[in-house]
Write an enzyme that holds these catalytic residues in place. Sequence first.
Site, PDB file in Angstrom:
ATOM      1  N   ASN A 107       0.849  -1.188   0.000  1.00  0.00           N
ATOM      2  CA  ASN A 107       0.000   0.000   0.000  1.00  0.00           C
ATOM      3  C   ASN A 107       0.882   1.234   0.000  1.00  0.00           C
ATOM      4  OD1 ASN A 107      -2.419   1.595   0.277  1.00  0.00           O
ATOM      5  ND2 ASN A 107      -1.926   1.853   2.457  1.00  0.00           N
ATOM      6  N   HIS A 109       0.807   5.184   1.237  1.00  0.00           N
ATOM      7  CA  HIS A 109       0.055   6.047   2.151  1.00  0.00           C
ATOM      8  C   HIS A 109       0.754   7.398   2.227  1.00  0.00           C
ATOM      9  CE1 HIS A 109      -2.690   7.085   5.336  1.00  0.00           C
ATOM     10  NE2 HIS A 109      -1.669   7.563   6.023  1.00  0.00           N
ATOM     11  N   SER A 136       4.794   6.884   2.435  1.00  0.00           N
ATOM     12  CA  SER A 136       5.317   5.578   2.830  1.00  0.00           C
ATOM     13  C   SER A 136       4.714   4.498   1.945  1.00  0.00           C
ATOM     14  CB  SER A 136       4.923   5.250   4.279  1.00  0.00           C
ATOM     15  OG  SER A 136       5.289   6.293   5.164  1.00  0.00           O
ATOM     16  N   ASP A 145      -3.138   0.943   7.600  1.00  0.00           N
ATOM     17  CA  ASP A 145      -1.928   1.749   7.374  1.00  0.00           C
ATOM     18  C   ASP A 145      -0.805   1.372   8.343  1.00  0.00           C
ATOM     19  OD1 ASP A 145      -3.281   3.083   5.328  1.00  0.00           O
ATOM     20  OD2 ASP A 145      -4.054   4.603   6.698  1.00  0.00           O
TER      21      ASP A 145
HETATM   22  C1  GAR Z   1      -2.456   9.073  -3.238  1.00  0.00           C
HETATM   23  O1  GAR Z   1      -1.976  10.266  -2.692  1.00  0.00           O
HETATM   24  C2  GAR Z   1      -2.279   7.946  -2.264  1.00  0.00           C
HETATM   25  O2  GAR Z   1      -1.116   8.033  -1.502  1.00  0.00           O
HETATM   26  C3  GAR Z   1      -3.512   8.127  -1.400  1.00  0.00           C
HETATM   27  O3  GAR Z   1      -4.532   8.437  -2.308  1.00  0.00           O
HETATM   28  C4  GAR Z   1      -3.972   9.125  -3.423  1.00  0.00           C
HETATM   29  C5  GAR Z   1      -4.433   8.438  -4.680  1.00  0.00           C
HETATM   30  O4  GAR Z   1      -4.030   9.167  -5.815  1.00  0.00           O
HETATM   31  N1  GAR Z   1      -3.801   6.932  -0.652  1.00  0.00           N
HETATM   32  C6  GAR Z   1      -4.410   6.935   0.530  1.00  0.00           C
HETATM   33  O5  GAR Z   1      -4.780   7.948   1.077  1.00  0.00           O
HETATM   34  C7  GAR Z   1      -4.614   5.566   1.118  1.00  0.00           C
HETATM   35  N2  GAR Z   1      -5.060   5.655   2.478  1.00  0.00           N
HETATM   36  P1  GAR Z   1      -3.995   8.453  -7.233  1.00  0.00           P
HETATM   37  O6  GAR Z   1      -5.376   7.805  -7.439  1.00  0.00           O
HETATM   38  O7  GAR Z   1      -3.766   9.577  -8.195  1.00  0.00           O
HETATM   39  O8  GAR Z   1      -2.901   7.437  -7.205  1.00  0.00           O
END
Ligand code: GAR
Length: 189
Positions: A107, A109, A136, A145
């Site tokens: 994952n 995060h 991370s 997480d």
């Molecule tokens: C990213 O910033 C990722 O790190 C976050 O969602 C966004 C997705 O962007 N993930 C989380 O918050 C997970 N808990 P993307 O769809 O453009 O990759």
Amino acid sequence: MKRVAIFISGGGSNMVSLVDAMQTGEIDAEPVLVLANSADAGGLEKARARGIKTAVVDHRDYSDRASFETKISQILQDNVVNVICLAGFMRVLTAEFTAQWEGRMLNIHPSLLPKYKGLNTHQRALDAGDSEAGVSVHLVTAELDDGPILGQVAVPILDGDTADDLAARVLLEEHKLYPAVLKTFIKTL
Ligand code: GAR
């Protein structure tokens, strides 16, 4: 070659960075499936444009997490998936599912874990007066997480930053970190 599924809920920019790194041969793995929990996920079209098979399993069609995950598991089995990368997948997975994929599910995060698990990570870093934020990549365990951290990058928080400013700065690092971590991780399997 290991067969990778990427789970998304939104725009899928991290998914694109992973797919591109696999399709150029930078990562020795094959992106075989992009799975979203909503047909509205913008990343689905980006996956199709890259010739990747897509699947939608809408959590709203299932009465509980277990039946939602049973459907996902069936699709993963049908596609002989070896590794899952969660990339902005905004559903909590059960302990049963995470146990099945232990050591094979990553994952990303947007915080310097263990700080700021959950949502609104950038606003929380700003509210705390932190001087840096970051991203991370970790192995997924039953705790949200949590799980062993495979890679982290810090970015500075600048005067006057909004949560959106910070998110944009962190996202640039996400797009480098996730492929770099997957490249190394895949060699260990
Ligand atoms: C990213 O910033 C990722 O790190 C976050 O969602 C966004 C997705 O962007 N993930 C989380 O918050 C997970 N808990 P993307 O769809 O453009 O990759």
